[in-house]
Scaffold this active site. Structure first.
Site, PDB file in Angstrom:
ATOM      1  N   ASN A  48      11.196   4.986  -1.560  1.00 49.56           N
ATOM      2  CA  ASN A  48      10.522   3.873  -0.989  1.00 49.56           C
ATOM      3  C   ASN A  48      11.708   3.161  -0.283  1.00 49.56           C
ATOM      4  O   ASN A  48      12.844   3.448  -0.397  1.00 49.56           O
ATOM      5  CB  ASN A  48      10.305   3.059  -2.227  1.00 49.56           C
ATOM      6  CG  ASN A  48       9.261   3.698  -3.152  1.00 49.56           C
ATOM      7  OD1 ASN A  48       8.425   4.615  -2.674  1.00 49.56           O
ATOM      8  ND2 ASN A  48       8.832   3.172  -4.288  1.00 49.56           N
TER       9      ASN A  48
ATOM     10  N   HIS B 136      14.923   7.898   1.869  1.00 53.83           N
ATOM     11  CA  HIS B 136      14.202   7.477   3.195  1.00 53.83           C
ATOM     12  C   HIS B 136      14.717   6.308   3.700  1.00 53.83           C
ATOM     13  O   HIS B 136      14.035   5.820   4.488  1.00 53.83           O
ATOM     14  CB  HIS B 136      12.677   7.577   2.962  1.00 53.83           C
ATOM     15  CG  HIS B 136      12.136   9.071   2.410  1.00 53.83           C
ATOM     16  ND1 HIS B 136      11.175   9.278   1.977  1.00 53.83           N
ATOM     17  CD2 HIS B 136      12.644  10.174   2.807  1.00 53.83           C
ATOM     18  CE1 HIS B 136      10.685  10.503   1.607  1.00 53.83           C
ATOM     19  NE2 HIS B 136      11.923  11.103   2.076  1.00 53.83           N
TER      20      HIS B 136
ATOM     21  N   ASP C 200      11.164  -0.049   0.359  1.00 53.91           N
ATOM     22  CA  ASP C 200      10.916  -1.738   0.130  1.00 53.91           C
ATOM     23  C   ASP C 200      11.969  -2.462  -0.670  1.00 53.91           C
ATOM     24  O   ASP C 200      11.930  -3.771  -0.506  1.00 53.91           O
ATOM     25  CB  ASP C 200       9.564  -1.715  -0.892  1.00 53.91           C
ATOM     26  CG  ASP C 200       9.545  -1.122  -1.934  1.00 53.91           C
ATOM     27  OD1 ASP C 200       8.293  -0.388  -2.330  1.00 53.91           O
ATOM     28  OD2 ASP C 200      10.459  -0.963  -2.776  1.00 53.91           O
TER      29      ASP C 200
ATOM     30  N   PRO D 146       0.863  -1.281  -0.026  1.00 51.73           N
ATOM     31  CA  PRO D 146       0.058  -0.017  -0.032  1.00 51.73           C
ATOM     32  C   PRO D 146       0.866   1.155   0.001  1.00 51.73           C
ATOM     33  O   PRO D 146       2.147   1.311   0.430  1.00 51.73           O
ATOM     34  CB  PRO D 146      -0.806  -0.072   1.338  1.00 51.73           C
ATOM     35  CG  PRO D 146      -0.106  -0.994   2.034  1.00 51.73           C
ATOM     36  CD  PRO D 146       0.757  -2.148   1.083  1.00 51.73           C
ATOM     37  N   ASP D 147       0.290   2.256  -0.560  1.00 51.18           N
ATOM     38  CA  ASP D 147       1.149   3.610  -0.497  1.00 51.18           C
ATOM     39  C   ASP D 147       0.549   4.124   0.620  1.00 51.18           C
ATOM     40  O   ASP D 147       0.321   3.671   1.786  1.00 51.18           O
ATOM     41  CB  ASP D 147       0.753   4.551  -1.762  1.00 51.18           C
ATOM     42  CG  ASP D 147      -0.472   5.071  -1.942  1.00 51.18           C
ATOM     43  OD1 ASP D 147      -0.731   5.469  -3.109  1.00 51.18           O
ATOM     44  OD2 ASP D 147      -1.325   4.817  -1.206  1.00 51.18           O
ATOM     45  N   PHE D 148       0.757   5.565   0.751  1.00 50.14           N
ATOM     46  CA  PHE D 148       0.495   6.286   2.190  1.00 50.14           C
ATOM     47  C   PHE D 148      -0.527   7.182   2.238  1.00 50.14           C
ATOM     48  O   PHE D 148      -1.343   7.124   3.075  1.00 50.14           O
ATOM     49  CB  PHE D 148       1.663   7.100   2.511  1.00 50.14           C
ATOM     50  CG  PHE D 148       3.296   6.299   2.792  1.00 50.14           C
ATOM     51  CD1 PHE D 148       4.038   6.265   1.805  1.00 50.14           C
ATOM     52  CD2 PHE D 148       3.304   5.910   3.981  1.00 50.14           C
ATOM     53  CE1 PHE D 148       5.156   5.451   1.899  1.00 50.14           C
ATOM     54  CE2 PHE D 148       4.671   5.064   4.387  1.00 50.14           C
ATOM     55  CZ  PHE D 148       5.517   5.035   3.331  1.00 50.14           C
ATOM     56  N   ARG D 149      -0.863   7.801   1.053  1.00 47.54           N
ATOM     57  CA  ARG D 149      -2.011   8.725   1.147  1.00 47.54           C
ATOM     58  C   ARG D 149      -3.327   8.527   0.157  1.00 47.54           C
ATOM     59  O   ARG D 149      -3.959   9.264   0.203  1.00 47.54           O
ATOM     60  CB  ARG D 149      -1.307  10.296   0.869  1.00 47.54           C
ATOM     61  CG  ARG D 149      -0.299  10.592   1.857  1.00 47.54           C
ATOM     62  CD  ARG D 149       0.443  11.767   1.490  1.00 47.54           C
ATOM     63  NE  ARG D 149       1.423  12.357   2.708  1.00 47.54           N
ATOM     64  CZ  ARG D 149       2.643  11.437   2.615  1.00 47.54           C
ATOM     65  NH1 ARG D 149       2.878  10.848   1.761  1.00 47.54           N
ATOM     66  NH2 ARG D 149       3.424  11.958   3.634  1.00 47.54           N
TER      67      ARG D 149
HETATM   68  N1  APR Z   1      -0.347   4.003 -10.580  1.00 48.19           N
HETATM   69  C1  APR Z   1      -0.050   5.310 -10.701  1.00 48.19           C
HETATM   70  N2  APR Z   1      -0.224   6.146  -9.666  1.00 48.19           N
HETATM   71  C2  APR Z   1      -0.130   5.593  -8.453  1.00 48.19           C
HETATM   72  C3  APR Z   1      -0.726   4.059  -8.342  1.00 48.19           C
HETATM   73  C4  APR Z   1      -0.498   3.408  -9.396  1.00 48.19           C
HETATM   74  N3  APR Z   1      -0.840   1.955  -9.476  1.00 48.19           N
HETATM   75  N4  APR Z   1      -0.603   3.769  -6.976  1.00 48.19           N
HETATM   76  C5  APR Z   1      -0.280   4.957  -6.235  1.00 48.19           C
HETATM   77  N5  APR Z   1      -0.330   5.997  -7.027  1.00 48.19           N
HETATM   78  C6  APR Z   1      -0.061   7.199  -6.844  1.00 48.19           C
HETATM   79  C7  APR Z   1      -0.968   7.938  -5.987  1.00 48.19           C
HETATM   80  O1  APR Z   1      -1.859   8.903  -6.960  1.00 48.19           O
HETATM   81  C8  APR Z   1      -0.362   8.775  -5.111  1.00 48.19           C
HETATM   82  O2  APR Z   1      -0.271  10.288  -5.531  1.00 48.19           O
HETATM   83  O3  APR Z   1       1.131   7.393  -5.965  1.00 48.19           O
HETATM   84  C9  APR Z   1       1.098   8.411  -5.208  1.00 48.19           C
HETATM   85  C10 APR Z   1       1.522   8.083  -3.660  1.00 48.19           C
HETATM   86  O4  APR Z   1       1.633   9.078  -2.966  1.00 48.19           O
HETATM   87  P1  APR Z   1       2.051   8.625  -1.222  1.00 48.19           P
HETATM   88  O5  APR Z   1       1.320   7.582  -0.790  1.00 48.19           O
HETATM   89  O6  APR Z   1       2.014  10.254  -0.607  1.00 48.19           O
HETATM   90  O7  APR Z   1       3.354   8.223  -1.274  1.00 48.19           O
HETATM   91  P2  APR Z   1       4.748   8.778  -1.540  1.00 48.19           P
HETATM   92  O8  APR Z   1       4.576  10.131  -2.510  1.00 48.19           O
HETATM   93  O9  APR Z   1       5.821   7.692  -1.954  1.00 48.19           O
HETATM   94  O10 APR Z   1       5.066   9.426  -0.060  1.00 48.19           O
HETATM   95  C11 APR Z   1       6.468  10.180   0.323  1.00 48.19           C
HETATM   96  O11 APR Z   1       5.792  10.302   2.526  1.00 48.19           O
HETATM   97  O12 APR Z   1       5.228   9.131   4.378  1.00 48.19           O
HETATM   98  C12 APR Z   1       6.530   9.382   3.715  1.00 48.19           C
HETATM   99  O13 APR Z   1       8.382   8.582   3.896  1.00 48.19           O
HETATM  100  C13 APR Z   1       7.059   8.447   3.269  1.00 48.19           C
HETATM  101  O14 APR Z   1       8.417   8.018   1.263  1.00 48.19           O
HETATM  102  C14 APR Z   1       7.053   8.534   1.706  1.00 48.19           C
HETATM  103  C15 APR Z   1       6.712   9.968   1.420  1.00 48.19           C
END
Ligand code: APR
Length: 251
Positions: free
Chosen positions: A101, A120, A103, A31-34
């Site tokens: 990332n 990070h 991971d 899972p991503d974060f937001r």
């Molecule tokens: N295809 C295209 N875009 C995607 C997909 C996908 N399959 N899955 C997720 N996304 C996009 C989402 O639209 C979102 O804008 O990826 C982005 C992920 O954003 P975040 O969840 O905020 O993750 P990230 O930007 O990597 O966070 C940055 O925040 O909490 C800290 O240290 C943590 O490294 C992380 C940093």
């Protein structure tokens, strides 16, 4: 700019820097974060100072990490996004890869370690905050059974913590230096799968653009830097790289 025109452009570039976020790993099951259901929609982050000063916050942190690792780290593998970046390295087009990332999937996909800048840190190692000794992460997670106390260093008794950068923690100096250098010298800077909400990471695409790079942003949701980009692709990363790979193969 169309995807076809972007493919024509990227084919000629010799010094491409990729900048990735959690979005490139969601199609691998992490899972991503937001996004809806993301990590920060289910947990609130433990800030570094609280980790250091409060045992209960350390327990909360280790529980959060253990739970998230258990939910997705079973057979997580890189996906076409990670392998496509590796393919750019194989063609001699990759100047470097800056990732937010932790991971390790870019390294597992085969990108050379010396090309990867982990802004990070990494979840694959655990570090002693006092003496700097590193441990393989799974060795420490094995200790977290039942009503565990937060793990401490076998050598010096110092606090152990995954070798990632928490909110409020100092950024790794060498990684920041390398990211700055790559951003200043990129011919093309390709942002993939990040909301660009977190500083100082989100400053590197701006530095690259100001240094003359062609800036591309591939993301499902809008980002604060979309208006700065020379090429924007709003959509799924896997689909984007399948299409880009097809177009590059047609050449
Ligand atoms: N295809 C295209 N875009 C995607 C997909 C996908 N399959 N899955 C997720 N996304 C996009 C989402 O639209 C979102 O804008 O990826 C982005 C992920 O954003 P975040 O969840 O905020 O993750 P990230 O930007 O990597 O966070 C940055 O925040 O909490 C800290 O240290 C943590 O490294 C992380 C940093």
């Amino acid at each position: 700019m169309t995807l076809e025109a972007f493919a024509t452009k990227i084919r000629t570039c010799r010094e491409i820097v990729f900048f990735t976020g959690a979005g490139i790993s969601t199609e691998s099951g992490i899972p991503d974060f937001r996004s809806p259901g993301g990590i920060w929609t289910r947990y609130s982050p433990v800030y570094f100072d609280d980790f250091v000063s409060s045992e209960s916050e350390r327990v909360r942190y280790w529980k959060m990490k253990k739970e998230s690792l258990e939910t997705y780290k079973k057979d997580v593998r890189p996906n076409i996004g990670h392998y496509s970046i590796k393919a750019f390295e194989d063609r001699g087009q990759l100047l470097g890869l800056i990732t937010q990332n932790v991971d390790g999937l870019h390294s597992i996909a085969g990108v050379s370690e010396e090309k990867i800048v982990e802004l990070h840190g990494t979840d694959r190692k655990v570090v002693c905050l006092q003496c700097g000794k590193y441990y393989p992460a799974n060795e420490i997670y094995k200790r977290l059974v039942g009503d565990f106390t937060p793990p401490v260093c076998d050598e010096c008794g110092g606090l152990l913590k995954p070798a990632t950068v928490s909110f409020g923690q100092q950024m790794p100096v060498e990684a920041m230096r390398r990211a700055q250098e790559l951003s200043e010298s990129a011919e093309m800077f390709v942002v993939v799968g990040t909301s660009l909400q977190v500083q100082p990471a989100a400053s590197f695409p701006v530095i690259a653009k100001r240094s003359g790079a062609f800036l591309a942003i591939i993301n499902r949701d809008p980002t604060p830097l979309d208006s700065l980009a020379d090429f924007n692709h709003r959509g799924a990363i896997g689909e984007f790289f399948r299409e880009l790979t097809r177009l590059l193969a047609d050449s």
